[in-house]
Design a protein around this motif. Structure first.
Motif, mmCIF file in Angstrom:
data_model
loop_
_atom_site.group_PDB
_atom_site.id
_atom_site.type_symbol
_atom_site.label_atom_id
_atom_site.label_comp_id
_atom_site.label_asym_id
_atom_site.label_seq_id
_atom_site.Cartn_x
_atom_site.Cartn_y
_atom_site.Cartn_z
ATOM 1 N N ALA A 1 15.912 30.916 3.810
ATOM 2 C CA ALA A 1 16.864 30.029 3.629
ATOM 3 C C ALA A 1 16.670 29.166 2.308
ATOM 4 N N ILE A 2 16.636 28.012 3.009
ATOM 5 C CA ILE A 2 16.370 27.046 2.922
ATOM 6 C C ILE A 2 15.470 26.480 1.864
ATOM 7 N N LYS A 3 14.058 26.801 2.146
ATOM 8 C CA LYS A 3 13.395 27.445 1.432
ATOM 9 C C LYS A 3 13.327 28.366 0.175
ATOM 10 N N GLU A 4 13.221 29.632 0.413
ATOM 11 C CA GLU A 4 14.089 30.184 -1.081
ATOM 12 C C GLU A 4 15.217 29.213 -2.240
ATOM 13 N N ILE A 5 15.393 28.547 -1.548
ATOM 14 C CA ILE A 5 16.754 27.829 -2.348
ATOM 15 C C ILE A 5 16.041 26.676 -3.246
ATOM 16 N N PHE A 6 15.482 26.136 -2.153
ATOM 17 C CA PHE A 6 14.733 25.200 -2.543
ATOM 18 C C PHE A 6 13.838 25.035 -4.168
ATOM 19 N N ALA A 7 12.818 26.329 -3.888
ATOM 20 C CA ALA A 7 12.281 26.988 -4.888
ATOM 21 C C ALA A 7 12.942 27.307 -5.769
#
Length: 267
Positions: free
Chosen positions: A218-224
């Motif tokens: 989820a954090i990776k998608e938030i960052f992207a």
């Protein structure tokens, strides 16, 4: 709704967070250090960054940390001001009734700045926010703010704050006289992936979250999606936590963030 469902002591990712609870990235700390140095040296400073990166927050922290017995902060964010109104607004903030004509208000401002610096031993700090929207006429006027006693004295600090296009404007030939006077520059970028994860975890820790809530994916998608811009991170995290509530889940996973992103793209 989020607070009660996740068992938090406050609403996470809100603008009301106290300065002492802010997450300070390395870039943000560097900006604060440069602003502090610029104020101490009474320099002309330029701060740029995309919308939502934390420029105004940095100015708020700077203002909070100032010794009111040694500094006087003057803050302007009206990009539509003409030179006469610009000086009048600064004079109002200095507690002085401005003259009607621009030349009178300008002379009055210069004298008052010198009075603060030389007689009261107080350093004025002029902050001009949203400076990327200033007219060319106003940018030329700002040039004269730094010219005291034939450019031999710097009785105040001047801080221009704006979006990245301000750098391009000041790089134009007609503004070289201004650009050459800038002594402290800093561009505030977004957070890294690692910092984004730490940012989310920090905000949840502030409101006493009992678990991590956001998965690694989820954090990776938030960052992207956010490119590490704090305001976008905040908005997306709130939307994703609302989605988790609807899904009757206490974990925000990758799919939940993607649903939140899809909702954003509808508007």
């Amino acid at each position: 709704m989020i607070q009660e469902y996740f068992g938090l002591t406050g609403e996470p990712f809100g603008k009301e967070i106290l300065p002492e609870h802010l997450y300070l990235s390395l870039r943000f700390k560097e900006l604060l250090a440069r602003l502090d140095y610029g104020v101490k040296k009474r320099y002309f400073c330029l701060v740029t960054g995309d919308i939502g990166t934390g420029k105004s927050t940095a100015i708020r922290i700077l203002a909070q940390n100032l010794d009111e017995n040694k500094h006087k902060l003057l803050y302007l964010s009206d990009s539509n001001l003409k030179p006469r109104d610009f000086y009048r607004e600064l004079l109002f903030q200095l507690g002085s009734n401005p003259g009607y004509l621009r030349i009178d208000a300008k002379r009055q401002f210069n004298q008052l700045i010198l009075d603060y610096f030389e007689k009261r031993r107080i350093t004025p700090i002029v902050v001009i926010d949203e400076a990327h929207l200033l007219s060319h006429q106003m940018l030329q006027e700002i040039r004269f703010l730094t010219n005291f006693r034939m450019d031999s004295l710097s009785p105040m600090a001047l801080i221009l704050v704006g979006q990245p296009e301000l750098k391009g404007t000041l790089a134009m030939q007609i503004f070289q006289a201004i650009a050459q006077r800038i002594q402290v520059r800093y561009h505030l970028g977004g957070l890294t992936l690692e910092e984004t994860g730490a940012y989310v975890a920090h905000h949840l820790e502030v409101v006493k979250a009992r678990s991590q809530i956001f998965s690694t994916e989820a954090i990776k998608e938030i960052f992207a999606y956010s490119k590490g811009i704090p305001r976008l991170i905040n908005n997306l995290c709130i939307q994703a936590m609302l989605d988790a509530r609807i899904q009757d889940s206490h974990v925000v996973d990758r799919e939940g963030v993607l649903r939140a992103i899809e909702d954003f793209r509808k508007f």
